[in-house]
Enzyme design. Structure first.
Site, mmCIF file in Angstrom:
data_model
loop_
_atom_site.group_PDB
_atom_site.id
_atom_site.type_symbol
_atom_site.label_atom_id
_atom_site.label_comp_id
_atom_site.label_asym_id
_atom_site.label_seq_id
_atom_site.Cartn_x
_atom_site.Cartn_y
_atom_site.Cartn_z
ATOM 1 C CG HIS A 1 49.025 73.550 71.683
ATOM 2 N ND1 HIS A 1 48.353 72.945 70.526
ATOM 3 C CD2 HIS A 1 47.938 74.521 72.066
ATOM 4 C CE1 HIS A 1 47.031 73.570 70.029
ATOM 5 N NE2 HIS A 1 46.821 74.497 71.071
ATOM 6 C CG ASP B 1 41.544 73.822 72.690
ATOM 7 O OD1 ASP B 1 41.766 74.233 74.190
ATOM 8 O OD2 ASP B 1 41.857 74.207 71.952
ATOM 9 C CG HIS C 1 43.326 75.921 68.600
ATOM 10 N ND1 HIS C 1 42.943 76.521 69.614
ATOM 11 C CD2 HIS C 1 43.491 76.701 67.753
ATOM 12 C CE1 HIS C 1 42.486 77.938 69.408
ATOM 13 N NE2 HIS C 1 42.898 77.819 67.830
ATOM 14 C CG ASP D 1 39.552 76.841 72.149
ATOM 15 O OD1 ASP D 1 38.926 75.706 72.506
ATOM 16 O OD2 ASP D 1 40.689 77.084 71.825
#
Length: 346
Positions: free
Chosen positions: A160, A196, A198, A285
Site C-alpha cells: 500500500h 493479497d 487488498h 488474507d
C-alpha cells in the site's frame, strides 16, 4: 526454501488502529511473524537467515526523499509536541483543498503523507520498515544470484506504500524496492503479482507509467473494499506503461474457483510479457476466515496457488504482505511455498 527474516521487524509495536469508529489494537501485529516462523520450523521448510543491511539508497530509487525523511523524523517530532498517543493523521488534502503546499506543522505533514487513518506511527516504525526492506532486498538478491526461490518474511508489509504516502500498515514498498533492485542488477522486465486480498495501490502507483515492471493484482472490488479509490479493471497503465498493469477486482465472497481464473489469466499475461523475474506480494488474507477480508479461499487452495505460480518458470521471490487470521497464517503461507516447491520438483 530459504527464508529471510530479522527480529528487528518487531521493533514496531503499534497499539492503535482506527476501525469502525473506535481505536483498537492493530490487526497487523508482531505475533503474525512468530506464527509464520513457527510453521516454517514445523514444516522443515529450510534455513532462516538474517538479511544484510542495504541502507536507504534502494528505497530512494522509488520513494520521494522528503517522504523518507518525514518517516525518519516523525516519531521524534510527535513526541516533542508532547503528544501522548501514537501519530495518526486526522486531516488530508482533498478535492477542495488540493494541498499544493506541504504544511510546516506535523499534523499537516501527517495528512500529506498518509493515505488512510488505519496506520499509526509509533516508536520503532522507521527502524522496522528499514529491516523489512532489507529482508526484501536480501531475498530478491538470493533469487537473482542463484535462480532459487526464496521467501522474505517482511514486516511491516509494503504494497500500500506509494512513492510518497504510507497507509494500510505499509511504509516502504518492499516489492517495489526489490523490483527496482532487480532491474538495476540487469533484469530487463520484472513481474510483480499481488495476491493479497487488498489491491496493491502503492505498487501500481509507483510503476503505472513504466513498461519494465508488469504489475498484476487480484483483489476485492474497490467499489466495496479498501483501498476503495484504486484497483479497477480499467486501470491498465499510462504512457509507456499502457498494457503493463492488470487488475482483477473480484466480488466479496469469491471462492477459489473464481479466484483461480484470474490467477491463470494474470500468469498468461506475465508469460507473454517475457518477465524475467517474479516477485509475489504474498498476502494470505484471501483466506475464508480472515477478519478484515472477504474472499473464501481455504488452506488447501493456497497449496494449489503455489503450484500454479511455479508454472511461470522464472526465478521467484515471495515477500510477505497481509494475512490477519493469525491462527492459520503460518499454515497458509507455508502451503503456498511448499506447493511451489513441489511443482518445481515434479
Amino acid at each position: 526454501m530459504l527464508t529471510f527474516h530479522t527480529a528487528a521487524t518487531q521493533l514496531r509495536q503499534a497499539r492503535t488502529e482506527l476501525d469502525g469508529g473506535v481505536l483498537v489494537a492493530p490487526y497487523e501485529c508482531p505475533e503474525r511473524v512468530d506464527l509464520v516462523l513457527k510453521r516454517i520450523q514445523q514444516a522443515s521448510l529450510g534455513e532462516v537467515r538474517e538479511p544484510e543491511a542495504f541502507g536507504l539508497e534502494p528505497v530512494l530509487a522509488i520513494h520521494d526523499p522528503d517522504y523518507v525523511q518525514f518517516l525518519a523524523e516523525c516519531w521524534e517530532q510527535w513526541c516533542a509536541l508532547g503528544r501522548k498517543g501514537e501519530a495518526i493523521a486526522w486531516i488530508w488534502p482533498t478535492r477542495t483543498m488540493p494541498g499544493d503546499v506541504i504544511p510546516d506543522h506535523l499534523d499537516g505533514r501527517l495528512g500529506h503523507y498518509a493515505l488512510s487513518a488505519d496506520t499509526s506511527i509509533c516508536a520503532g516504525t522507521f527502524e522496522a520498515a528499514q529491516a523489512s526492506k532489507d529482508i526484501a532486498l536480501s531475498t530478491v538478491r538470493h533469487s537473482l544470484t542463484t535462480g532459487e526461490p526464496a521467501f522474505g518474511l517482511c514486516r511491516p508489509p509494503g504494497h500500500h506504500a506509494a512513492s510518497d504516502q504510507f497507509g494500510g500498515y505499509c511504509f516502504f514498498n518492499n516489492a517495489g524496492v526489490a523490483a527496482q533492485y532487480a532491474l538495476d542488477s540487469g533484469k530487463r522486465r520484472v513481474a510483480i503479482l499481488d495476491v493479497d486480498f487488498h489491491h496493491g495501490n502503492g505498487t501500481q502507483q509507483v510503476f503505472y507509467e513504466r513498461d519494465d515492471v508488469f504489475f498484476a493484482s487480484i483483489h476485492g472490488d474497490p467499489c466495496h473494499c479498501f483501498p476503495y479509490f484504486l484497483g479497477h479493471a480499467s486501470e491498465t497503465g499510462r504512457g509507456r506503461g499502457d498494457g503493463f498493469n492488470a487488475n482483477y477486482p473480484l466480488a466479496p465472497g469469491s471462492a477459489f474457483d473464481v479466484w483461480v481464473q484470474a490467477l491463470d489469466d494474470a500468469l498468461a499475461r506475465l508469460r507473454a510479457a517475457e518477465c524475467e523475474l517474479l516477485i509475489v506480494s504474498l498476502g494470505v488474507d484471501a483466506f475464508e476466515d480472515d477478519p478484515i477480508s472477504e474472499f473464501k479461499l481455504t488452506s488447501d487452495d493456497f497449496s494449489e496457488m503455489g503450484r500454479r505460480l511455479a508454472g511461470l518458470g522464472v526465478p521467484t521471490t515471495f515477500l510477505m504482505e497481509g494475512g490477519y487470521a493469525v491462527e492459520a497464517i503460518g499454515t497458509n503461507v507455508v502451503n503456498v511455498l511448499q506447493g511451489f516447491e513441489a511443482a518445481e520438483m515434479a
